[in-house]
Scaffold this motif. Sequence first.
Motif, short mmCIF file in Angstrom:
data_model
loop_
_atom_site.label_atom_id
_atom_site.label_comp_id
_atom_site.label_asym_id
_atom_site.label_seq_id
_atom_site.Cartn_x
_atom_site.Cartn_y
_atom_site.Cartn_z
N ALA A 178 41.08 39.77 48.55
CA ALA A 178 41.92 41.02 47.90
C ALA A 178 42.90 41.41 48.58
O ALA A 178 43.90 42.30 47.80
CB ALA A 178 40.80 42.02 47.18
N LYS A 179 43.05 41.40 49.52
CA LYS A 179 44.35 42.01 50.85
C LYS A 179 43.66 44.17 50.85
O LYS A 179 44.42 44.42 50.09
CB LYS A 179 45.59 41.57 50.73
N HIS A 180 42.66 44.08 50.47
CA HIS A 180 42.35 45.60 51.04
C HIS A 180 41.61 45.43 51.41
O HIS A 180 40.38 44.72 52.05
CB HIS A 180 41.41 45.09 49.56
N LEU A 181 41.66 46.57 52.35
CA LEU A 181 40.55 46.71 53.34
C LEU A 181 40.47 48.43 53.36
O LEU A 181 41.16 49.53 52.11
CB LEU A 181 40.26 46.98 55.36
N SER A 182 38.88 48.75 53.29
CA SER A 182 38.57 50.45 53.42
C SER A 182 37.94 50.85 54.67
O SER A 182 37.51 50.66 54.96
CB SER A 182 37.32 50.23 52.48
N LEU A 183 38.28 52.26 54.17
CA LEU A 183 36.93 52.95 55.71
C LEU A 183 35.76 53.73 55.58
O LEU A 183 36.95 54.84 54.23
CB LEU A 183 38.20 54.00 56.35
N HIS A 184 34.97 53.97 55.51
CA HIS A 184 33.75 55.01 55.34
C HIS A 184 33.28 55.47 56.39
O HIS A 184 33.51 54.90 57.27
CB HIS A 184 32.51 53.56 54.87
N ILE A 185 33.38 56.92 56.12
CA ILE A 185 32.65 57.84 57.03
C ILE A 185 31.19 58.81 56.21
O ILE A 185 31.66 59.02 55.49
CB ILE A 185 33.86 58.63 57.09
N LEU A 239 37.70 55.70 52.42
CA LEU A 239 39.13 55.52 52.17
C LEU A 239 40.01 53.83 52.11
O LEU A 239 39.06 52.92 52.13
CB LEU A 239 40.08 56.08 53.45
N ASN A 240 41.08 53.95 50.64
CA ASN A 240 41.29 52.94 50.62
C ASN A 240 42.29 52.14 51.04
O ASN A 240 43.91 53.25 51.31
CB ASN A 240 40.89 52.50 49.34
N CYS A 241 42.61 50.63 51.75
CA CYS A 241 44.80 50.09 51.74
C CYS A 241 44.20 49.36 51.51
O CYS A 241 43.43 48.09 50.81
CB CYS A 241 44.07 50.95 53.26
N ASP A 242 45.39 49.13 50.63
CA ASP A 242 45.81 47.81 50.01
C ASP A 242 47.12 47.08 50.94
O ASP A 242 48.33 48.34 51.26
CB ASP A 242 46.12 47.91 48.73
N TYR A 243 47.27 45.53 51.60
CA TYR A 243 48.23 45.32 51.83
C TYR A 243 48.89 44.37 50.53
O TYR A 243 48.55 43.20 50.04
CB TYR A 243 48.17 44.81 53.49
#
Lengths: 118, 116
Positions: B70-77, B21-25
């Motif tokens: 990159a101002k990016h975070l991700s959640l890995h499950i 799941l990706n998220c940018d800020y």
Amino acid sequence: DAGITQSPRHKVTETGTPVTLRCHQTENHRYMYWYRQDPGHGLRLIHYSYGVKDTDKGEVSDGYSVSRSKTEDFLLTLESATSSQTSVYFCAISESWGGEIFSNQPQHFGDGTRLSIL
Amino acid sequence: DQQVKQNSPSLSVQEGRISILNCDYTNSMFDYFLWYKKYPAEGPTFLISISSIKDKNEDGRFTVFLNKSAKHLSLHIVPSQPGDSAVYFCAASEPNYTGANSKLTFGKGITLSVRP
């Protein structure tokens, strides 16, 4: 689960009536928050409190007021409800640890109040 | 102006596979990031967080990666389970220097469906 109780859980009311939502915590946390969740908007902060009688505005505070007379209770009031305030309202609590730079702690949420204004 | 963006509204994965799941800020002042999971008719539940001084934080099946440039975070499950099916919110806050716990800015959420 964090000890957070929101009341009522559901409410239907008419435009122009006053509405008060209550958030009660048993964790003795300093910080309390009110959010609303709407489709396409995620959660948006309405007001928050950083201590008894200490409150401040959030992103979408217009039309809302809050009060905190005791650590455990945070009230959200809609003085004259409008249909645009139909939403799901969430209360959250958090604590922070002291130090030169205070460390952030996650907020923990109640189960929400579904408010419908007709 | 949306400061936290979750551009994909939904994601469907097979049970046992990885969910990303990706998220940018956009706010370069953000220094603390969180992921919440939300089931219908319940409040959001805190999953995992990461400070900007780290690039990875792991808790069981959940790992959050932060790429500050990159101002990016991700959640890995990994592995994904049917019980992971929920809406996932990314949130962020600015530095907390005054003891006033920072306000969170949330993304719009991603609906994850894990197929059995």
